[in-house]
Motif scaffolding. Structure first.
Motif, PDB file in Angstrom:
ATOM      1  N   TYR A   1     -27.148 -28.290  48.841  1.00 50.70           N
ATOM      2  CA  TYR A   1     -27.265 -29.685  49.268  1.00 50.70           C
ATOM      3  C   TYR A   1     -27.670 -29.837  50.732  1.00 50.70           C
ATOM      4  CZ  TYR A   1     -24.783 -29.964  44.875  1.00 50.70           C
ATOM      5  OH  TYR A   1     -24.403 -29.795  43.558  1.00 50.70           O
ATOM      6  N   TRP A   2     -28.473 -28.899  51.194  1.00 51.43           N
ATOM      7  CA  TRP A   2     -29.158 -29.050  52.470  1.00 51.43           C
ATOM      8  C   TRP A   2     -30.539 -29.656  52.199  1.00 51.43           C
ATOM      9  CZ3 TRP A   2     -27.677 -27.746  57.489  1.00 51.43           C
ATOM     10  CH2 TRP A   2     -26.481 -27.011  57.620  1.00 51.43           C
ATOM     11  N   SER A   3     -31.060 -30.392  53.145  1.00 51.41           N
ATOM     12  CA  SER A   3     -32.462 -30.806  53.090  1.00 51.41           C
ATOM     13  C   SER A   3     -33.000 -30.865  54.510  1.00 51.41           C
ATOM     14  CB  SER A   3     -32.627 -32.168  52.410  1.00 51.41           C
ATOM     15  OG  SER A   3     -32.083 -33.200  53.193  1.00 51.41           O
ATOM     16  N   ILE A   4     -34.278 -30.573  54.636  1.00 49.67           N
ATOM     17  CA  ILE A   4     -34.934 -30.603  55.936  1.00 49.67           C
ATOM     18  C   ILE A   4     -36.248 -31.354  55.773  1.00 49.67           C
ATOM     19  CG2 ILE A   4     -36.038 -28.348  55.562  1.00 49.67           C
ATOM     20  CD1 ILE A   4     -35.804 -27.941  58.631  1.00 49.67           C
TER      21      ILE A   4
ATOM     22  N   LEU B   1     -38.239 -34.650  63.200  1.00 52.17           N
ATOM     23  CA  LEU B   1     -37.511 -33.743  62.313  1.00 52.17           C
ATOM     24  C   LEU B   1     -36.208 -34.390  61.873  1.00 52.17           C
ATOM     25  CD1 LEU B   1     -37.866 -30.287  64.140  1.00 52.17           C
ATOM     26  CD2 LEU B   1     -39.174 -31.096  62.174  1.00 52.17           C
ATOM     27  N   ARG B   2     -35.775 -34.025  60.671  1.00 50.80           N
ATOM     28  CA  ARG B   2     -34.483 -34.512  60.171  1.00 50.80           C
ATOM     29  C   ARG B   2     -33.846 -33.419  59.320  1.00 50.80           C
ATOM     30  NH1 ARG B   2     -31.947 -39.693  58.952  1.00 50.80           N
ATOM     31  NH2 ARG B   2     -30.393 -39.375  57.310  1.00 50.80           N
ATOM     32  N   VAL B   3     -32.555 -33.204  59.520  1.00 51.46           N
ATOM     33  CA  VAL B   3     -31.780 -32.251  58.735  1.00 51.46           C
ATOM     34  C   VAL B   3     -30.576 -32.986  58.149  1.00 51.46           C
ATOM     35  CG1 VAL B   3     -30.485 -30.094  58.738  1.00 51.46           C
ATOM     36  CG2 VAL B   3     -32.519 -30.315  60.179  1.00 51.46           C
ATOM     37  N   ASP B   4     -30.366 -32.841  56.845  1.00 49.14           N
ATOM     38  CA  ASP B   4     -29.218 -33.439  56.163  1.00 49.14           C
ATOM     39  C   ASP B   4     -28.398 -32.360  55.485  1.00 49.14           C
ATOM     40  OD1 ASP B   4     -29.516 -36.706  55.736  1.00 49.14           O
ATOM     41  OD2 ASP B   4     -31.436 -35.704  56.063  1.00 49.14           O
ATOM     42  N   LYS B   5     -27.104 -32.531  55.511  1.00 50.62           N
ATOM     43  CA  LYS B   5     -26.191 -31.669  54.768  1.00 50.62           C
ATOM     44  C   LYS B   5     -25.151 -32.562  54.087  1.00 50.62           C
ATOM     45  CE  LYS B   5     -23.584 -28.248  53.339  1.00 50.62           C
ATOM     46  NZ  LYS B   5     -23.922 -27.507  52.108  1.00 50.62           N
ATOM     47  N   ASN B   6     -25.035 -32.434  52.768  1.00 48.75           N
ATOM     48  CA  ASN B   6     -24.089 -33.243  52.011  1.00 48.75           C
ATOM     49  C   ASN B   6     -23.056 -32.356  51.321  1.00 48.75           C
ATOM     50  OD1 ASN B   6     -25.142 -36.069  52.256  1.00 48.75           O
ATOM     51  ND2 ASN B   6     -26.970 -35.094  51.417  1.00 48.75           N
ATOM     52  N   PHE B   7     -21.840 -32.871  51.267  1.00 45.70           N
ATOM     53  CA  PHE B   7     -20.740 -32.193  50.578  1.00 45.70           C
ATOM     54  C   PHE B   7     -20.214 -33.140  49.504  1.00 45.70           C
ATOM     55  CE2 PHE B   7     -20.942 -30.834  54.955  1.00 45.70           C
ATOM     56  CZ  PHE B   7     -20.880 -29.446  54.870  1.00 45.70           C
ATOM     57  N   TYR B   8     -20.173 -32.666  48.275  1.00 54.75           N
ATOM     58  CA  TYR B   8     -19.739 -33.491  47.147  1.00 54.75           C
ATOM     59  C   TYR B   8     -18.419 -32.954  46.598  1.00 54.75           C
ATOM     60  CZ  TYR B   8     -24.511 -35.246  47.340  1.00 54.75           C
ATOM     61  OH  TYR B   8     -25.699 -35.803  47.757  1.00 54.75           O
ATOM     62  N   PHE B   9     -17.369 -33.730  46.779  1.00 53.69           N
ATOM     63  CA  PHE B   9     -16.055 -33.362  46.284  1.00 53.69           C
ATOM     64  C   PHE B   9     -15.729 -34.220  45.067  1.00 53.69           C
ATOM     65  CE2 PHE B   9     -16.306 -32.652  50.859  1.00 53.69           C
ATOM     66  CZ  PHE B   9     -15.970 -31.309  50.943  1.00 53.69           C
ATOM     67  N   LYS B  10     -14.588 -34.003  44.487  1.00 51.30           N
ATOM     68  CA  LYS B  10     -14.253 -34.680  43.247  1.00 51.30           C
ATOM     69  C   LYS B  10     -14.193 -36.191  43.420  1.00 51.30           C
ATOM     70  CE  LYS B  10     -10.955 -34.695  39.419  1.00 51.30           C
ATOM     71  NZ  LYS B  10      -9.714 -34.115  38.863  1.00 51.30           N
ATOM     72  N   LYS B  11     -13.580 -36.658  44.512  1.00 49.34           N
ATOM     73  CA  LYS B  11     -13.387 -38.088  44.680  1.00 49.34           C
ATOM     74  C   LYS B  11     -13.972 -38.638  45.978  1.00 49.34           C
ATOM     75  CE  LYS B  11      -9.228 -38.445  41.825  1.00 49.34           C
ATOM     76  NZ  LYS B  11      -7.823 -38.915  41.759  1.00 49.34           N
ATOM     77  N   TRP B  12     -14.687 -37.809  46.717  1.00 51.74           N
ATOM     78  CA  TRP B  12     -15.305 -38.311  47.935  1.00 51.74           C
ATOM     79  C   TRP B  12     -16.465 -37.424  48.325  1.00 51.74           C
ATOM     80  CZ3 TRP B  12     -14.865 -35.809  52.919  1.00 51.74           C
ATOM     81  CH2 TRP B  12     -14.119 -34.626  52.895  1.00 51.74           C
ATOM     82  N   THR B  13     -17.301 -37.913  49.206  1.00 49.07           N
ATOM     83  CA  THR B  13     -18.454 -37.144  49.690  1.00 49.07           C
ATOM     84  C   THR B  13     -18.532 -37.264  51.208  1.00 49.07           C
ATOM     85  OG1 THR B  13     -20.101 -38.924  49.620  1.00 49.07           O
ATOM     86  CG2 THR B  13     -19.700 -37.710  47.566  1.00 49.07           C
ATOM     87  N   LEU B  14     -19.162 -36.259  51.796  1.00 46.95           N
ATOM     88  CA  LEU B  14     -19.366 -36.230  53.243  1.00 46.95           C
ATOM     89  C   LEU B  14     -20.826 -35.902  53.519  1.00 46.95           C
ATOM     90  CD1 LEU B  14     -18.289 -36.109  56.214  1.00 46.95           C
ATOM     91  CD2 LEU B  14     -17.879 -33.659  55.822  1.00 46.95           C
ATOM     92  N   GLY B  15     -21.435 -36.669  54.401  1.00 43.24           N
ATOM     93  CA  GLY B  15     -22.815 -36.419  54.779  1.00 43.24           C
ATOM     94  C   GLY B  15     -22.968 -36.296  56.279  1.00 43.24           C
ATOM     95  N   LEU B  16     -23.755 -35.307  56.720  1.00 38.78           N
ATOM     96  CA  LEU B  16     -24.072 -35.112  58.128  1.00 38.78           C
ATOM     97  C   LEU B  16     -25.589 -35.103  58.284  1.00 38.78           C
ATOM     98  CD1 LEU B  16     -21.672 -32.105  58.883  1.00 38.78           C
ATOM     99  CD2 LEU B  16     -21.179 -34.538  59.213  1.00 38.78           C
TER     100      LEU B  16
END
Length: 801
Positions: free
Chosen positions: A673-676, A728-743
């Motif tokens: 779940y990285w994207s550049i 430039l743009r870099v994204d990193k997402n974390f997907y958990f059971k009941k919540w998500t985090l994006g940087l």
């Protein structure tokens, strides 16, 4: 708005380091889920009944299909996190592809509407395509999806910056503004709609009489998709010469209460999506900037601050009736930082005003789905209150130093009706709108020759419009045609009340001789009322611009496009626009549509509807999509934009005659779940007007305004250098059971590209001929070589819960 690194490199290094450390720390943190459950329903677009046993697929994912149950409901398990589209296929219906959805633990209930089509014979013969166009606008129209909004590099999810990636959209690389400049037209020639409700602008610190500003007032987290028209405008959308932006909002979550918190480089915000009972859903957001505090700390000349809020409620009474309500508000306050001692800042501070602005729009729509008909009734009110003031040398201790002070309060009530009927291959639309516009102003301005202009004005009048259109889709799907007619008028004057003078016909056609090829064309005449700032201008207590007509443009476009299934799209278009009855300044000979890319307001002067203009060019658009891998958008525009102040004058370049625009952006999805993403932009140099140094140096002139004056005899005779930058743009997402985090980290202009601005001048305060008579005394002027361009970082954290 963003923080230039040249002012805050130490702080940005700390923030960047923290973001990198946090990202890599969380990369090996708590386990993430592989997928989430998506629920929805497939509906007949006309009857609103569920379609049983339809096939629902995830676009680009083999073997992902499920069937709806007897009521049209579907459930897809283990859908991968990220952004996805869905398609529905059923015998007797046209295959449909949904807008993009962000798949999280809180993905809302998805409704898929399908049109009946007796020519659809088999499921297997249809392959869904994301490259869709409407029958009414087969050219000059783009659909901007959630993926574009979230990940286009350099845009920082700002609506006005996102559309720059598409053909025909120009911008100024000088300053951080969102002026929408489309196909050689000015920033005052655009119209904006939010869920069918007209809104006056989409930016904070908006220029009254135009539409630009430094940062969007819209929270893009609430947007489902954007239909962006650079021509071939639908008949039910009036009041524009250059572009129409039709923004569709998401619906609230029917199943859950979901929230999202965002902390970015310039603002913090929270949004919510949920339901109230079984029938009503809502979405809402509030954002607060902290730019004023940061800019003060960093020594920047501007101290802007804003708050905005947005809400939508939707109540579904049954399958046939629904009611929605939207509200949008922004509160802006921009002060000046007088503690800076930089010469370039001193020049900016010599003319930038102190600004306060409030704007809001409220509106409600009732929609009824009948047997083969859909009726929509809407009622709305929009409001903008703009105040500004400027003192010579920014010294407010002496009232005689006041150079300008103005307030402009405008509002618009509007009632609207639209009916859409379906007759086999025909879709017929008709409707009308009735509005009341009001404007109150109090203006003081000191001219270059030390004259004081004062007036106050109050103005109110009715406006109205009628429209109809008919769209035809041939049974073979090879030929699509559309015809439309619109009439507008207002009670401002006898000239504007004559609706037969504001008849706007339009037509389009699309022909597919082969499976993946189409040839498209459109032509139309469009009208727009001049801004309220111009209509309300008074001299000797009398409305001085009563003779103004509606502004008009005759616009045509034709093109060809080729699609390779759902992967590749290549489109080539040519356009030509002829403007006439454009208001032109009696004092300077400059058309109103050539200004508006600065703070404050435009149009508060004596004008005549005598200017004409010509803009023409060619556009290329390439889109390449590989689901879950690559998204590439490339565009190139070669064009010319010219005007003349009256029929006897010669054409000269308009302020928006950049000649070429090139954009290439790509986003690559990496594992875990990285994207550049990266974006390369290049734009030709815009024309500009040199200063009249002889007049500017006169003590009486400089003391009146505190800045040099332009030489309008040489209007737009000089030109800036071309400019390019890489984002430039870099994204990193974390997907958990009941919540998500994006940087994310979004870096504009990583190459530190700079553009030479027009030379500026400051008075040294020394009179070079003190023995001369006062009208002949001159100041010594100091030359300033100005450059614009530095890296602009934006860093953000988002949490869905």
């Amino acid at each position: 708005m963003f923080l230039p690194v040249s002012y805050c490199s130490d702080m940005e290094r700390i923030i960047l380091s923290f973001a990198v450390i946090l990202t890599f720390t969380l990369s090996d943190a708590a386990p993430v889920v592989d997928g989430y459950t998506v629920r929805g329903k497939v509906l007949d677009k006309v009857t609103r009944e569920g379609i049983p046993y339809a096939a629902v697929l995830i676009v680009g994912v083999e073997g992902s299909g499920v069937a709806t149950d007897s009521t049209g409901v579907f459930v897809i398990e283990n859908v991968a996190p990220g952004i996805s589209q869905f398609s529905a296929v059923q015998l007797g219906y046209r295959t449909v592809v949904t807008p993009e959805y962000r798949i999280t633990p809180y993905t809302p209930f998805i409704e898929i509407e399908m049109d009946q089509d007796v020519t659809e014979l088999a499921h297997s013969s249809v392959r869904p395509s994301p490259f869709l166009r409407s029958v009414e606008s087969p050219v000059s129209a783009r659909i901007i999806s959630v993926g574009d909004i979230e990940k286009i590099p350099g845009a920082n999810k700002d609506v006005a910056r996102i559309v720059r990636s598409y053909p025909g959209v120009s911008y100024s690389p000088i300053g951080y503004r969102n002026d929408l400049i489309v196909r050689g037209g000015g920033p005052s020639e655009n119209a904006f709609y939010l869920d069918g409700i007209e809104i006056p602008n989409i930016n904070h610190f908006a220029t009254q009489g135009a539409s630009g500003g430094p940062v969007s007032i819209l929270n893009s987290d609430l947007i489902r998709e954007i239909s962006f028209y650079t021509g071939s405008f639908p008949a039910n959308r009036g009041g524009a010469l250059s572009s129409v932006m039709d923004i569709s909002l998401k619906d609230g979550n029917k199943d859950k209460q979901a929230f999202k918190a965002t902390i970015g480089a310039s603002e913090a915000g929270v949004s919510a999506s949920g339901h109230i009972g079984r029938r009503t859903t809502y979405i809402a957001s509030v954002r607060q900037s902290y730019l004023q505090l940061l800019f003060k700390l960093l020594g920047l000349p501007l101290l802007p601050n804003y708050i905005d809020g947005q809400v939508k409620f939707k109540t579904t009474f049954d399958n046939r009736d629904e009611l929605s309500f939207i509200a949008l508000a922004g509160f802006d306050n921009m002060k000046l930082n007088l503690e800076t001692d930089d010469k370039a800042d001193e020049y900016l501070l010599s003319y930038l005003p102190v600004l306060k602005q409030e704007t809001f729009t409220v509106g409600g729509s009732y929609r009824h789905f009948g047997d083969g008909h859909t009726q929509t009734y809407s009622l709305s009110y929009s409001y903008l209150n703009n105040r500004s003031r400027k003192y010579l040398g920014n010294d407010e201790s002496d009232p005689s130093n006041l150079i300008s002070k103005g307030s402009g309060l405008e509002g618009k009530f509007q009632a609207r009706f639209e009916n859409r009927s379906y007759y086999g291959p025909w879709t017929v639309r008709e409707g009308g709108e009735l509005g009341y516009r009001h404007f109150e102003s109090d203006v003081f301005r000191r001219t270059d020759d030390a004259r004081d202009i004062r007036y106050d004005s109050a103005l109110g009048f009715l406006s109205w419009g009628l429209f109809t259109s008919a769209d035809y889709k041939s049974p073979s799907g090879k030929v699509n045609t559309s015809f439309g007619l619109r009439m507008d008028g207002s009670s401002f004057s006898g000239r504007t009340a004559a609706v037969w003078k504001q008849i706007s016909p339009r037509a389009s056609v699309s022909y597919m001789p082969w499976k993946d090829w189409s040839f498209n064309a459109s032509t139309g005449l469009y009208h727009q009322l001049p801004p309220m700032t111009a209509l309300s201008y008074r001299e000797d207590g009398t409305l001085a611009n009563r003779s103004l007509d509606y502004m008009r443009v005759f616009s045509s476009a034709s093109g060809v496009d080729w699609k390779l299934r759902d992967r590749l799209y290549i489109g080539l278009e040519a356009f030509c626009k002829y403007f006439f009855d454009i208001p032109v300044s009696v004092a300077t000979g400059v058309p109103l549509t050539c200004i508006g890319a600065d703070y404050g307001s435009i149009g508060e002067e004596l004008l005549k509807s005598e200017a004409t203009g010509l803009s023409y060019g060619t556009e290329l658009l390439v889109k390449w999509l590989i689901p879950d891998k690559v998204s590439l958008v490339g565009s190139a525009t070669l064009y010319w934009s010219r005007f003349k102040s009256d029929s006897q004058a010669s054409y000269i370049p308009s302020s928006w005659d950049n000649r070429f625009i090139i954009n290439l952006s790509a986003v690559y999805d990496l594992p875990k779940y990285w994207s550049i993403g990266a974006k390369i932009s290049a734009i030709g140099g815009a024309p500009y007007t040199p200063y009249d140094l002889e007049s500017s140096s006169l003590k009486t002139v400089w003391d009146a305004t505190g800045r040099p004056v332009y030489d309008f005899d040489r209007y737009n005779s000089a030109r800036l250098d071309p400019y390019y930058q890489i984002d430039l743009r870099v994204d990193k997402n974390f997907y958990f059971k009941k919540w998500t985090l994006g940087l994310y980290v979004d870096l504009q202009n990583v190459t530190f590209s700079k553009i030479r601005q027009p030379d500026a001048y400051l008075s040294t305060g020394e009179v070079v001929n003190p023995d001369a008579l006062l009208p002949e005394q001159k100041y010594e002027l100091e030359l300033l070589e100005l450059y614009s361009g530095t890296i602009v970082p934006a860093i953000g954290v988002t949490v869905d819960f």
